[in-house]
Structure formats: C-alpha cells, structure tokens
Design a protein around this motif. Structure first.
Motif, PDB file in Angstrom:
ATOM      1  N   GLU A   3       1.043  -1.166   0.108  1.00  0.00           N
ATOM      2  CA  GLU A   3       0.117   0.008  -0.089  1.00  0.00           C
ATOM      3  C   GLU A   3       0.730   1.215  -0.014  1.00  0.00           C
ATOM      4  O   GLU A   3       0.761   2.328  -0.638  1.00  0.00           O
ATOM      5  N   LYS A   6       2.354   1.781  -3.273  1.00  0.00           N
ATOM      6  CA  LYS A   6       1.138   2.039  -4.335  1.00  0.00           C
ATOM      7  C   LYS A   6       0.843   3.493  -4.262  1.00  0.00           C
ATOM      8  O   LYS A   6       0.774   4.057  -5.281  1.00  0.00           O
ATOM      9  N   TYR A   7       0.767   4.056  -2.907  1.00  0.00           N
ATOM     10  CA  TYR A   7       0.590   5.557  -2.876  1.00  0.00           C
ATOM     11  C   TYR A   7       1.971   6.361  -2.714  1.00  0.00           C
ATOM     12  O   TYR A   7       1.814   7.116  -1.846  1.00  0.00           O
ATOM     13  N   ASP A  10       1.359   9.848  -2.470  1.00  0.00           N
ATOM     14  CA  ASP A  10       0.811  10.725  -1.206  1.00  0.00           C
ATOM     15  C   ASP A  10       1.692  10.423  -0.259  1.00  0.00           C
ATOM     16  O   ASP A  10       1.755  11.257   0.489  1.00  0.00           O
ATOM     17  N   LYS A 127      -4.179   9.492   3.080  1.00  0.00           N
ATOM     18  CA  LYS A 127      -4.592   8.316   2.148  1.00  0.00           C
ATOM     19  C   LYS A 127      -4.535   6.940   2.601  1.00  0.00           C
ATOM     20  O   LYS A 127      -5.003   6.047   2.124  1.00  0.00           O
ATOM     21  N   PHE A 128      -3.593   6.858   3.595  1.00  0.00           N
ATOM     22  CA  PHE A 128      -3.065   5.447   3.902  1.00  0.00           C
ATOM     23  C   PHE A 128      -4.223   4.870   5.070  1.00  0.00           C
ATOM     24  O   PHE A 128      -4.829   5.577   5.859  1.00  0.00           O
TER      25      PHE A 128
END
Length: 211
Positions: A3, A6-7, A10, A127-128
């Motif tokens: 994750e 992926k971000y 962010d 966002k996490f």
C-alpha cells in the motif's frame, strides 16, 4: 508495504506530517519519560503526565475550534483528582512535599509531545489505512531516535550519563514486548478510538496509567 509503494505520491505529500507524528508520538513520548526516570520519581511522572489531556483540549480549541462541553470539563477534573488521590494515597502532605527536578521537564515535554501527536493524528487526514499509516509513523519515530542512539552507544562513555546497552535474551524479550504491546496494539487502538470519540476525549485514556 504494498500500500505504501502504491501511494508513493501521497507519501511524498504527507512526508512532513508523518515525520512530525513519528517524532512526537514515538520519539519524544518514547524517549523523554525514560530520561525523566533517571532524575525524578514515578509519582512526579504520573502527576505531570496528567497535563497531557488538558493540553490536548486547549490545543483542540485553539487550533481546530473543537467544542468542549461542561460535562467533559467536569470529567477531566474528576480524572485529575482521582490520579492525584491514587498517587498520594489520599495523603495531602505527600503532594505538598513533592520535590521537582530536571526530570520533570522531560515529562512535561513528553506530555506536550503526546498532545501534539494526538490532535494532529486526528486532524491531519491521510490516504493510508490505519496500519500503513502507523507503520510509517513508527518508521519515522525510529529514524528520529537513531542519531541519539548512536550518540548514546558510540560517543558517550559508559556510566557518564547513559549506560551501554546489554544485548542479551532479556533485552530481546523486552524489545519484542515493547514493539507489540505498548506500540502496535496500544497505538492502533488509540488511533481507532480517536476516530469515534475525538482527540480530547481519547486523551482521557492517559488517566488509566495511574491506575
């Protein structure tokens, strides 16, 4: 970790916020009470740490215009009175004769650090997911402490201020225990609690320390 990768964009946007939360929640709040314990008593630590929920309420009102009702203030006063009663065992002379040392300033710094961690953890949106964010906060907390670890282990002679770390099975056991119980479990539950009741109300859990 997938994750986090992926971000990545962010992560770059939230870098400062994550580093600040790690420094406050895992760095200052982890190191300062240990430093305080070298020169002050557990009674002093318990009493001074009760200021953290007060600071949380004050900062929440000041920076985020959070509304605090009468019953929450009343609950705060009852909690503080209870902590003082437990620590002093109902003996007023004990509180009157308390001696304060430089260690008490370390505790006060930890209380302020926890207050800042608490209010910004709630009000800085991310966002996490909860665990991914906690992983990043813990990582930055470790990074913020690493220079001081090097200073303690390499550049400061044993018994001058810090003692050399004794790497044995007992040390490993307590490191694992600290990583699981007061870190992963406690921090995760505290973060989840904040989502339901807010920073100022969640801060009341600190009064359980005295119990």
């Amino acid at each position: 970790f997938n994750e986090i990768l992926k971000y990545k964009k962010d992560f770059n946007k939230e870098f400062f916020k994550l580093f600040f939360l790690g420094s406050m929640g895992c760095g200052i709040c982890g190191a300062f009470p240990n430093l305080a314990g070298m020169t002050t008593t557990m009674a002093n630590i318990g009493i001074i740490y009760t200021s953290s929920p007060v600071i949380i309420i004050f900062l929440s009102i000041l920076f985020f215009k959070e509304k605090i009702n009468f019953f929450r203030i009343l609950g705060l006063l009852i909690c503080i009175t209870g902590v003082f009663t437990i620590i002093s065992k109902g003996n007023l002379d004990f509180l009157i004769n308390l001696n304060f040392t430089i260690g008490d300033l370390w505790v006060l710094g930890a209380a302020l650090g926890w207050a800042l961690y608490s209010i910004y953890l709630l009000n800085w949106k991310s966002k996490f997911s909860l665990m991914a964010r906690f992983t990043l906060i813990a990582m930055f907390g470790a990074i913020s402490l690493f220079p001081f670890y090097i200073l303690e282990e390499v550049f400061i002679l044993e018994n001058i201020f810090f003692a050399k770390t004794n790497y044995n099975q007992t040390f490993l056991f307590w490191i694992i225990f600290a990583a699981i119980s007061p870190s992963i479990i406690a921090f995760s539950l505290y973060t989840r609690l904040q989502k339901y009741v807010g920073a100022s109300f969640a801060g009341f859990t600190l009064y359980l320390f005295a119990v």
